[in-house]
Design an enzyme around this catalytic site. Structure first.
Site, PDB file in Angstrom:
ATOM      1  N   LYS A  77      -0.862  -6.232  -8.121  1.00  0.00           N
ATOM      2  CA  LYS A  77      -1.318  -7.399  -7.332  1.00  0.00           C
ATOM      3  C   LYS A  77      -2.526  -7.825  -7.644  1.00  0.00           C
ATOM      4  CE  LYS A  77      -1.302 -10.257  -3.486  1.00  0.00           C
ATOM      5  NZ  LYS A  77      -2.683 -10.202  -3.122  1.00  0.00           N
ATOM      6  N   ASP A  78      -3.361  -7.177  -7.832  1.00  0.00           N
ATOM      7  CA  ASP A  78      -4.752  -7.377  -8.050  1.00  0.00           C
ATOM      8  C   ASP A  78      -5.071  -7.254  -9.767  1.00  0.00           C
ATOM      9  OD1 ASP A  78      -6.226  -8.096  -5.595  1.00  0.00           O
ATOM     10  OD2 ASP A  78      -4.871  -6.264  -5.068  1.00  0.00           O
TER      11      ASP A  78
ATOM     12  N   LEU B 106       3.029  -9.183  -0.889  1.00  0.00           N
ATOM     13  CA  LEU B 106       2.404  -8.677   0.597  1.00  0.00           C
ATOM     14  C   LEU B 106       0.929  -8.768   0.402  1.00  0.00           C
ATOM     15  CD1 LEU B 106       4.611  -5.769   1.474  1.00  0.00           C
ATOM     16  CD2 LEU B 106       5.032  -7.941   2.288  1.00  0.00           C
TER      17      LEU B 106
ATOM     18  N   HIS C 188       0.831  -1.344  -0.104  1.00  0.00           N
ATOM     19  CA  HIS C 188       0.049  -0.077  -0.004  1.00  0.00           C
ATOM     20  C   HIS C 188       1.032   1.335   0.111  1.00  0.00           C
ATOM     21  CE1 HIS C 188      -2.814  -2.847   2.374  1.00  0.00           C
ATOM     22  NE2 HIS C 188      -3.625  -2.352   0.898  1.00  0.00           N
TER      23      HIS C 188
ATOM     24  N   SER D  71      -2.674  -8.394   3.065  1.00  0.00           N
ATOM     25  CA  SER D  71      -2.927  -7.880   4.431  1.00  0.00           C
ATOM     26  C   SER D  71      -3.560  -9.281   4.984  1.00  0.00           C
ATOM     27  CB  SER D  71      -4.446  -7.100   4.365  1.00  0.00           C
ATOM     28  OG  SER D  71      -4.138  -5.757   3.684  1.00  0.00           O
TER      29      SER D  71
ATOM     30  N   GLN E  44      -8.373  -6.848 -11.043  1.00  0.00           N
ATOM     31  CA  GLN E  44      -9.274  -5.565 -10.685  1.00  0.00           C
ATOM     32  C   GLN E  44      -8.599  -4.456 -11.619  1.00  0.00           C
ATOM     33  OE1 GLN E  44      -9.960  -5.064  -6.314  1.00  0.00           O
ATOM     34  NE2 GLN E  44      -8.047  -3.737  -6.487  1.00  0.00           N
TER      35      GLN E  44
ATOM     36  N   GLN F  23     -17.864  -6.568  -1.472  1.00  0.00           N
ATOM     37  CA  GLN F  23     -16.980  -7.250  -2.405  1.00  0.00           C
ATOM     38  C   GLN F  23     -16.460  -8.469  -1.615  1.00  0.00           C
ATOM     39  OE1 GLN F  23     -13.976  -3.921  -2.273  1.00  0.00           O
ATOM     40  NE2 GLN F  23     -12.313  -5.612  -2.278  1.00  0.00           N
TER      41      GLN F  23
ATOM     42  N   GLY G  46      -2.837  -1.172  -7.305  1.00  0.00           N
ATOM     43  CA  GLY G  46      -1.465  -2.395  -7.278  1.00  0.00           C
ATOM     44  C   GLY G  46      -1.679  -3.402  -8.343  1.00  0.00           C
TER      45      GLY G  46
HETATM   46  P1  AMP Z   1      -6.455  -3.733  -0.604  1.00  0.00           P
HETATM   47  O1  AMP Z   1      -6.312  -3.184   0.953  1.00  0.00           O
HETATM   48  O2  AMP Z   1      -6.210  -5.182  -0.412  1.00  0.00           O
HETATM   49  O3  AMP Z   1      -7.794  -3.650  -1.160  1.00  0.00           O
HETATM   50  O4  AMP Z   1      -5.438  -3.283  -1.623  1.00  0.00           O
HETATM   51  C1  AMP Z   1      -5.437  -1.782  -1.621  1.00  0.00           C
HETATM   52  C2  AMP Z   1      -4.474  -1.618  -3.116  1.00  0.00           C
HETATM   53  O5  AMP Z   1      -3.249  -2.031  -2.833  1.00  0.00           O
HETATM   54  C3  AMP Z   1      -4.872  -2.464  -4.152  1.00  0.00           C
HETATM   55  O6  AMP Z   1      -5.049  -1.421  -5.518  1.00  0.00           O
HETATM   56  C4  AMP Z   1      -3.893  -3.550  -4.327  1.00  0.00           C
HETATM   57  O7  AMP Z   1      -3.706  -3.931  -5.493  1.00  0.00           O
HETATM   58  C5  AMP Z   1      -2.702  -2.954  -3.731  1.00  0.00           C
HETATM   59  N1  AMP Z   1      -1.974  -3.957  -3.063  1.00  0.00           N
HETATM   60  C6  AMP Z   1      -2.153  -4.818  -2.279  1.00  0.00           C
HETATM   61  N2  AMP Z   1      -1.062  -5.598  -2.102  1.00  0.00           N
HETATM   62  C7  AMP Z   1      -0.029  -5.224  -2.875  1.00  0.00           C
HETATM   63  C8  AMP Z   1       1.220  -5.529  -2.999  1.00  0.00           C
HETATM   64  N3  AMP Z   1       1.796  -6.454  -2.587  1.00  0.00           N
HETATM   65  N4  AMP Z   1       1.931  -4.739  -3.856  1.00  0.00           N
HETATM   66  C9  AMP Z   1       1.490  -3.482  -4.581  1.00  0.00           C
HETATM   67  N5  AMP Z   1       0.153  -3.339  -4.434  1.00  0.00           N
HETATM   68  C10 AMP Z   1      -0.463  -4.045  -3.579  1.00  0.00           C
END
Ligand code: AMP
Length: 287
Positions: A151-152, A186, A37, A188, A155, A61, A149
């Site tokens: 990562k998703d 990484l 994040h 959560s 999305q 979601q 990110g």
């Molecule tokens: P979330 O809190 O899981 O909804 O993630 C919020 C944002 O952080 C989203 O755009 C995710 O893709 C991004 N994100 C989560 N994990 C990572 C990571 N390991 N590297 C880069 N971005 C991330």
């Protein structure tokens, strides 16, 4: 850092920043902030001069009520991290603030295959929730830049499609995946990995990395088969491990028919569902 729980306060503050000719970046999150994040916030600070972060654990979601209930919410740590990094605004709305009873809206976009494959198969309703909340948050915040990110991966592809189809005046930047030193992406949810299983959790990264070195000497089907089988051997229960087209997310059957190639994976390690991806062949995309 200013913290707002209500739309009206946030909008006033953003309007003031805009009057001062600030370029506004928005980073939506569900909190439990980690370096992934924070990398998005650093990117936001690089490309804009006013950074709004939201923390909202969006109930719509979560297809699994247990996942929603177990979702970590370390709010005071999150606020300290945001203060330390220098975010300008934290938007911390209630569910009621995001979805007031009188507000009923649909995001009228045909997403085709994008929402149906991969996560769409295993998390029914998940992307409908994501689309709705991102649309609503963009409408509230009206940023110049949205940072998400990679990562998703799915999305990002879906939100990019929504922005293009609705001609929303926002630039989307997708930031690379941040990983632990051992390769685990990484997330959560990583805090829920059983310590006895944690040493194996980075197998996903190693299997993806190996695929990246050999893919052109084999077929997409073989890449999928070998990757999934190695993950199973490493103790994961694989939901999907698939080479897809990075634009359309359709299954790749022949390399030469696609320019943008990515392997997307979702697998359970014990009670925790992990997702990851690896770009095999990239293209430059601009929205
Ligand atoms: P979330 O809190 O899981 O909804 O993630 C919020 C944002 O952080 C989203 O755009 C995710 O893709 C991004 N994100 C989560 N994990 C990572 C990571 N390991 N590297 C880069 N971005 C991330």
């Amino acid at each position: 850092m200013h913290v707002f729980t209500q739309v009206s306060g946030l909008q006033k503050r953003v309007a003031t920043a805009r009057e001062r000719n600030k370029r506004i970046a928005f980073v939506p999150t569900m909190g439990a902030l980690h370096e992934g994040h924070l990398s998005l916030i650093e990117k936001a600070q690089e490309v804009a001069d006013y950074v709004v972060v939201s923390i909202f654990v969006n109930p719509t979601q979560f297809n699994d009520p247990k996942d929603l209930e177990m979702y970590p919410r370390p709010l005071s740590f999150d606020i300290a991290k945001l203060e330390a990094i220098g975010a300008n605004v934290l938007f911390l709305p209630s569910v009621q603030e995001i979805y007031p009873a009188e507000l009923d809206f649909v995001v009228d976009v045909d997403f085709g295959l994008l929402t149906k494959v991969l996560e769409g198969v295993y998390r029914p309703g998940h992307f409908e929730g994501v689309i709705k909340v991102v649309y609503r948050l963009l409408e509230i915040t009206q940023p110049d830049v949205l940072i998400m990110g990679q990562k998703d991966f799915q999305q990002v592809a879906i939100i990019r499609h929504m922005i293009q189809e609705l001609h929303l005046p926002v630039e989307l930047i997708a930031n690379p995946i941040v990983r632990e030193a051992d390769g685990l992406a990484l997330s959560s949810r990583n805090v829920r990995i059983d310590p006895s299983q944690r040493p194996r959790a980075n197998s996903i990264f190693y299997i993806l990395s190996e695929a990246k070195t050999i893919w052109h000497s084999t077929t997409p089907t073989e890449v999928n088969r070998v990757g999934a089988s190695k993950l199973e051997q490493a103790g994961f229960r694989v939901e999907y491990y698939e080479v897809v087209d990075g634009h359309t997310l359709e299954t790749v059957e022949q390399w030469d028919q696609h320019e943008y190639l990515v392997i997307c994976v979702a697998a359970w390690l014990g009670q925790v569902r992990l997702i990851d991806n690896m770009i095999l062949q990239d293209v430059k995309i601009t929205v």
